[in-house]
Scaffold this active site. Structure first.
Site, PDB file in Angstrom:
ATOM      1  N   ASP A  82       0.839  -1.192   0.000  1.00  0.00           N
ATOM      2  CA  ASP A  82       0.000   0.000   0.000  1.00  0.00           C
ATOM      3  C   ASP A  82       0.881   1.252   0.000  1.00  0.00           C
ATOM      4  O   ASP A  82       1.940   1.282   0.623  1.00  0.00           O
ATOM      5  CB  ASP A  82      -0.890  -0.029   1.246  1.00  0.00           C
ATOM      6  CG  ASP A  82      -1.959   1.036   1.231  1.00  0.00           C
ATOM      7  OD1 ASP A  82      -2.450   1.360   0.142  1.00  0.00           O
ATOM      8  OD2 ASP A  82      -2.321   1.526   2.320  1.00  0.00           O
ATOM      9  N   THR A 231      -6.334   1.973  10.471  1.00  0.00           N
ATOM     10  CA  THR A 231      -6.441   2.475  11.840  1.00  0.00           C
ATOM     11  C   THR A 231      -7.394   1.638  12.683  1.00  0.00           C
ATOM     12  O   THR A 231      -7.108   1.340  13.851  1.00  0.00           O
ATOM     13  CB  THR A 231      -6.902   3.944  11.829  1.00  0.00           C
ATOM     14  OG1 THR A 231      -5.971   4.719  11.063  1.00  0.00           O
ATOM     15  CG2 THR A 231      -6.978   4.505  13.236  1.00  0.00           C
TER      16      THR A 231
END
Length: 281
Positions: A82, A231
């Site tokens: 990513d 997150t």
């Protein structure tokens, strides 16, 4: 099943009108938790790690672990780099066997973004790997260290970008941001709808943590086929570990290990259900 290309997962997602969860991980326990949820729910899944996180989890260590987990999985798993920023890191991921990489050149002009992305696509072809790119800006950097103003993607630029590159997946900005949202996320679904109507490529949502279930479902409805969750994974693992430590005076390492797996599992299971990829194998 096992290790597959991102491109193939997203084509299936487009045909089935669902999104595949792309879960950022940082250790073995998170990998185990995500795979556990995917296998239990019979869902495809993406294991990913961002370049900025590699100072905590070096790619030469975490990469082979991610690949081994994918190869042994009972469900299709893509292993993805990513927010690749440097060619060196992208080369390392491809050499390890990652089935997809993201080149994030969204900070540059449209022309430079196109040129850099085309170079990475040529590299990836040698490995039969997929490529994701980004146009528009997602708020804040992946690790929160850089404040970036959100910029919604321009439909004409997105169309030109795809026509020039033929990229396999395109991350766009619709008011989304990395990290913890300050207040309620305000997503521009009209931008998403127009990009989806005009650009024939699977779309990617970054900054998924904190978006409501209803907004996630709207994103899927209007064409998001890969949704990144980072997150929320880290927070779920930390919460589960704290609950365990608060409960027991003497911490057993292997029970601590189990608590981390469970935290990642619960988070992945929740989001797989929202993204409607359950039983899509």
């Amino acid at each position: 099943m096992s290790l597959v290309r991102l491109k193939d997962l997203l084509i299936e997602a487009e045909n089935g009108k669902y999104a595949v969860g792309a879960f950022s991980i940082a250790n073995m326990e998170m990998v185990m938790g995500v795979i556990k949820a995917a296998e239990e729910l019979n869902s495809p899944v993406i294991l990913q790690i961002a370049e900025v996180r590699l100072k905590y989890s070096p790619l030469y260590l975490i990469g082979p672990l991610m690949l081994a987990a994918a190869e042994k999985s009972k469900v299709p798993v893509a292993v993805h780099l990513d927010h690749g920023i440097t060619v060196k890191c992208i080369d390392e991921a491809l050499n390890l066997g990652f089935t997809s990489v993201m080149i994030d050149a969204s900070r540059y002009s449209l022309k430079k973004n196109i040129n850099i992305t085309k170079q990475i696509i040529e590299k990836a072809k040698n490995y039969n790997a997929s490529v994701e790119a980004e146009i528009g800006r997602v708020g804040s950097s992946e690790d929160g260290s850089e404040k970036i103003s959100t910029m919604c993607t321009d439909v004409k630029e997105a169309k030109e970008f795809y026509e020039q590159t033929g990229v396999n997946a395109l991350a766009i900005g619709i008011g989304n941001t990395h990290g913890v949202y300050k207040g309620t996320p305000d997503l521009n679904f009209e931008v998403l709808r127009k990009v989806n109507e005009n650009v024939d490529v699977p779309l990617v949502l970054h900054g998924g943590s904190g978006i409501s279930d209803d907004d996630f479902k709207k994103c899927v409805k209007f064409g998001m086929r890969k949704i990144n969750i980072a997150t929320a994974t880290f927070m779920s693992v930390a919460k589960n570990v704290k609950l365990y430590c608060d409960k027991y005076n003497n911490v057993d390492y292997f029970k601590l290990n189990k608590a981390q797996v469970e935290g990642a599992y619960l988070n992945a299971k929740k989001h797989i259900g929202i993204f409607e990829s359950k039983n899509k194998i």
